[in-house]
Write an enzyme that holds these catalytic residues in place. Structure first.
Site, PDB file in Angstrom:
ATOM      1  N   THR A 228     -39.281  61.493  11.243  1.00  0.00           N
ATOM      2  CA  THR A 228     -38.344  60.483  10.731  1.00  0.00           C
ATOM      3  C   THR A 228     -38.455  60.279   9.227  1.00  0.00           C
ATOM      4  O   THR A 228     -37.449  60.109   8.534  1.00  0.00           O
ATOM      5  CB  THR A 228     -38.597  59.137  11.456  1.00  0.00           C
TER       6      THR A 228
ATOM      7  N   SER B  12     -41.019  65.748  15.800  1.00  0.00           N
ATOM      8  CA  SER B  12     -42.339  66.085  16.351  1.00  0.00           C
ATOM      9  C   SER B  12     -42.352  66.163  17.871  1.00  0.00           C
ATOM     10  O   SER B  12     -43.325  66.651  18.456  1.00  0.00           O
ATOM     11  CB  SER B  12     -43.395  65.105  15.859  1.00  0.00           C
ATOM     12  N   SER B  13     -41.277  65.714  18.516  1.00  0.00           N
ATOM     13  CA  SER B  13     -41.183  65.904  19.969  1.00  0.00           C
ATOM     14  C   SER B  13     -41.141  67.392  20.321  1.00  0.00           C
ATOM     15  O   SER B  13     -41.409  67.776  21.460  1.00  0.00           O
ATOM     16  CB  SER B  13     -39.933  65.201  20.510  1.00  0.00           C
TER      17      SER B  13
ATOM     18  N   ASP C 154     -43.713  60.541  16.995  1.00  0.00           N
ATOM     19  CA  ASP C 154     -43.781  60.650  18.460  1.00  0.00           C
ATOM     20  C   ASP C 154     -45.014  61.402  18.944  1.00  0.00           C
ATOM     21  O   ASP C 154     -45.616  61.032  19.953  1.00  0.00           O
ATOM     22  CB  ASP C 154     -42.520  61.316  19.012  1.00  0.00           C
TER      23      ASP C 154
ATOM     24  N   GLN D 293     -55.411  54.821  33.255  1.00  0.00           N
ATOM     25  CA  GLN D 293     -54.026  54.483  32.889  1.00  0.00           C
ATOM     26  C   GLN D 293     -53.977  53.174  32.101  1.00  0.00           C
ATOM     27  O   GLN D 293     -52.974  52.890  31.448  1.00  0.00           O
ATOM     28  CB  GLN D 293     -53.170  54.344  34.154  1.00  0.00           C
TER      29      GLN D 293
END
Ligand code: ASP
Length: 312
Positions: free
Chosen positions: A11, A51-52, A83, A247
């Protein structure tokens, strides 16, 4: 003071296009000129990416650029999409050892090309940190200098998007001289536990992958289904490293607390304690890139502060 800025995309250097923000050349160049940063050499890794889309091949390109230029610069900056920035920060920590310079990753939540961008602040903070931070891999974001293997993107839109918990160990693998272990291709998966999850999916993953990050419940429990039992024992028989992490974003696991997590111990699953998913995943990718006789020892050790306290 000479700095090398490796620009990968993200970005921070994007412009508006008909399909949404996309990376463009020239944006970082203009920002460096505005900051009067004539001591900074820019190395764009083309093509610039969101970056995804990053892969271990991109981690290798960034690590190689740092390794190859290590003695020519006093510090390094990597501008990167947010990301997967935490994955890349961890990946660099594992791939590079013996660094004598700081490596500062940064990015922005709003492009430099829009009003009220956070990019100018993050970039100028990163340039300063590249002169003053201790050697190692750090993330400079929203006024904070964060540990490279403890950092996570915790918010998808706030400007202070990153958090990192503490580690007693710096984000740096020791070494007399710099060294670089490139990532090799491997089949690694992140398998997250869920009540009533597909048995076929669990069985397939655990019997085919080269390494697994197992995201278990809370302090370290799993649903003891026949597929999970058979899969974990099969993974153990194939010498497939499995790292269990929680998690829950904070606290980590403490294997042995609950009987419902005993299968993890029985199947030789590695206690990932409070490692982040990004650190566990990239540690496995690194370990599989080492010679086979070094893997066990690397898995048993804290390499660069990836857990909050070092193992005794
Ligand atoms: N999608 C962007 C990227 O990761 C998001 C960002 O940079 O903030 O490249």
């Amino acid at each position: 003071m000479k700095l090398l800025l490796i620009h990968t995309g993200g970005t921070i250097g994007m412009v508006a296009t008909p399909t949404g923000f996309a990376p463009a050349e020239g944006v970082i160049e203009a920002a460096l000129a505005d900051l009067g940063a004539s001591h900074v050499t820019l190395l764009p890794l083309l093509p610039l990416i969101d970056s995804s889309q990053a892969t271990p091949a991109d981690w290798n390109r960034i690590a190689a650029a740092i390794f190859d230029n290590h003695s020519d610069y006093n510090g390094f900056i990597v501008t990167h999409g947010t990301d997967t920035l935490a994955f890349t920060a961890s990946a660099l920590c594992f791939a590079l050892a013996g660094l004598k310079r700081p490596v500062i990753l940064t990015g922005a939540m709003r492009p430099l090309t829009v009003e009220k961008s956070d990019g100018v602040q993050n970039l100028s903070d990163a340039l300063k940190a590249a002169e003053t931070a201790p050697p190692g891999i750090w993330v400079q974001f929203s006024g904070q200098l964060l540990h490279g293997t403890r950092v996570r993107k915790a918010h998808s839109s706030a400007l202070d998007a990153f958090t990192a918990s503490r580690s007693a160990v710096p984000p740096l693998q020791p070494g007399k001289t710099p060294s670089f272990t490139a990532y090799k291709p491997a089949e690694i998966g992140i398998l997250s536990m869920a009540p009533g999850q597909s048995e076929a999916y669990l069985a397939h993953a655990l019997t085919t992958l080269d390494a697994v990050v197992l995201r278990v419940f809370g302090a370290g429990t799993i649903p003891e289904t026949p597929a999970l039992r058979a899969g974990l024992l099969a993974a153990q028989a194939r010498n497939t490293p499995v790292i269990a992490i929680s998690q829950s974003p904070k606290g980590g696991i403490a294997l042995g607390t609950y009987a419902a997590g005993n299968l993890l111990l029985e199947a030789g699953v590695i206690d990932g304690r409070d490692m982040t998913p990004e650190a566990a995943y990239t540690k496995l990718a690194h370990v599989l890139s080492l010679p086979a006789d070094q893997r066990q020892a690397a898995l048993a050790r804290t390499l660069c502060g990836e857990v909050s306290a070092s193992r005794p």
